[in-house]
Design a protein around this motif. Structure first.
Motif, mmCIF file in Angstrom:
data_model
loop_
_atom_site.group_PDB
_atom_site.id
_atom_site.type_symbol
_atom_site.label_atom_id
_atom_site.label_comp_id
_atom_site.label_asym_id
_atom_site.label_seq_id
_atom_site.Cartn_x
_atom_site.Cartn_y
_atom_site.Cartn_z
ATOM 1 N N SER A 119 0.818 -1.219 0.000
ATOM 2 C CA SER A 119 0.000 0.000 0.000
ATOM 3 C C SER A 119 0.849 1.265 0.000
ATOM 4 C CB SER A 119 -0.954 0.005 1.189
ATOM 5 O OG SER A 119 -0.224 0.077 2.395
ATOM 6 N N GLN A 162 5.240 3.277 -4.292
ATOM 7 C CA GLN A 162 4.861 4.122 -5.430
ATOM 8 C C GLN A 162 5.462 3.617 -6.738
ATOM 9 O OE1 GLN A 162 2.623 6.553 -5.094
ATOM 10 N NE2 GLN A 162 2.522 5.975 -2.935
ATOM 11 N N THR A 183 6.296 1.430 -9.736
ATOM 12 C CA THR A 183 5.521 0.370 -10.383
ATOM 13 C C THR A 183 6.288 -0.945 -10.436
ATOM 14 O OG1 THR A 183 4.483 2.068 -11.751
ATOM 15 C CG2 THR A 183 4.209 -0.205 -12.465
ATOM 16 N N LYS A 187 6.387 -2.427 -7.004
ATOM 17 C CA LYS A 187 5.038 -2.914 -6.664
ATOM 18 C C LYS A 187 4.794 -4.259 -7.346
ATOM 19 C CE LYS A 187 1.710 -0.267 -5.324
ATOM 20 N NZ LYS A 187 0.542 0.144 -4.698
ATOM 21 N N ARG A 200 -5.653 0.535 -11.099
ATOM 22 C CA ARG A 200 -5.853 1.324 -9.877
ATOM 23 C C ARG A 200 -4.901 2.514 -9.842
ATOM 24 N NH1 ARG A 200 -7.923 0.516 -4.552
ATOM 25 N NH2 ARG A 200 -7.765 2.585 -3.651
ATOM 26 N N LEU A 201 -3.639 2.270 -10.211
ATOM 27 C CA LEU A 201 -2.675 3.366 -10.236
ATOM 28 C C LEU A 201 -3.097 4.435 -11.237
ATOM 29 C CD1 LEU A 201 0.688 1.391 -10.011
ATOM 30 C CD2 LEU A 201 -0.311 2.867 -8.261
ATOM 31 N N ARG A 247 -6.184 5.105 -12.240
ATOM 32 C CA ARG A 247 -7.336 5.827 -11.694
ATOM 33 C C ARG A 247 -6.902 6.837 -10.638
ATOM 34 N NH1 ARG A 247 -11.182 0.847 -10.745
ATOM 35 N NH2 ARG A 247 -9.362 0.414 -9.546
ATOM 36 N N ASP A 248 -5.992 6.398 -9.764
ATOM 37 C CA ASP A 248 -5.505 7.309 -8.730
ATOM 38 C C ASP A 248 -4.807 8.511 -9.342
ATOM 39 O OD1 ASP A 248 -6.525 5.582 -6.870
ATOM 40 O OD2 ASP A 248 -4.594 4.761 -6.242
ATOM 41 N N LYS A 249 -4.054 8.260 -10.395
ATOM 42 C CA LYS A 249 -3.318 9.338 -11.062
ATOM 43 C C LYS A 249 -4.305 10.322 -11.713
ATOM 44 C CE LYS A 249 0.841 9.778 -13.798
ATOM 45 N NZ LYS A 249 1.822 9.078 -14.618
ATOM 46 N N GLU A 250 -5.387 9.800 -12.318
ATOM 47 C CA GLU A 250 -6.398 10.660 -12.943
ATOM 48 C C GLU A 250 -7.092 11.529 -11.900
ATOM 49 O OE1 GLU A 250 -9.107 8.179 -15.121
ATOM 50 O OE2 GLU A 250 -7.553 7.529 -16.523
ATOM 51 N N LYS A 251 -7.369 10.952 -10.725
ATOM 52 C CA LYS A 251 -8.038 11.699 -9.669
ATOM 53 C C LYS A 251 -7.180 12.850 -9.171
ATOM 54 C CE LYS A 251 -10.797 7.908 -7.838
ATOM 55 N NZ LYS A 251 -11.016 7.020 -6.688
ATOM 56 N N LYS A 252 -5.867 12.641 -9.162
ATOM 57 C CA LYS A 252 -4.954 13.666 -8.661
ATOM 58 C C LYS A 252 -4.714 14.759 -9.682
ATOM 59 C CE LYS A 252 -2.552 10.653 -5.454
ATOM 60 N NZ LYS A 252 -1.294 9.988 -5.115
#
Length: 133
Positions: free
Chosen positions: A78, A81, A83, A86, A123-124, A126-131
């Motif tokens: 979690s 960062q 890739t 991960k 998921r990464l 999506r998280d990047k798009e949200k930021k």
């Protein structure tokens, strides 16, 4: 044989009474507090004593050691960062889960599920798009 146990029970009771009279049970750690009894009803009867001995020796059965390592790896994942790192940790986690699943004698429906790299990348992303603004 039951006579022998009766004799031992009487001797034990007598020694306990004598120790109480001498005050050997006064000021014991936890005196006056309720006992914390462990619920080991989920363990097969023939394994309870062995597990208790292992626990008292601060040893975990192999299955529990693996579960502990899986949880630690999940927590580590979690916070990663990078890739590639991960991905390496997911491969390690999947290996640990596979090892755990092969050790257990349960229905495949109750097995731990492995993580997959594409899902992590989604998921990464999506998280990047949200930021992003």
């Amino acid at each position: 044989m039951s006579d022998l146990f009766t004799i031992f029970e009487k001797i034990a009771e007598q020694r306990i009474q004598e120790a109480m009279e001498r005050g050997e049970f006064d000021n014991l750690h936890g005196a006056g507090k309720p006992l914390v009894l462990e619920d080991d009803s989920h363990l097969p009867a023939d394994l309870r004593i062995a597990y208790k001995i292992l626990k008292n020796a601060d040893c975990l059965p192999p299955e529990l050691e693996l579960r502990k390592e899986i949880r630690t790896t999940e927590e580590l994942l979690s916070g990663i960062q990078d890739t590639q790192e991960k991905y390496r940790q997911i491969k390690r986690l999947n290996y640990l889960i596979m090892k755990l699943n092969t050790m257990r004698r349960v229905s495949p429906m109750l097995e731990e599920h492995q993580l997959y790299y594409p899902k992590v990348l989604e998921r990464l992303a999506r998280d990047k798009e949200k930021k992003s603004p």
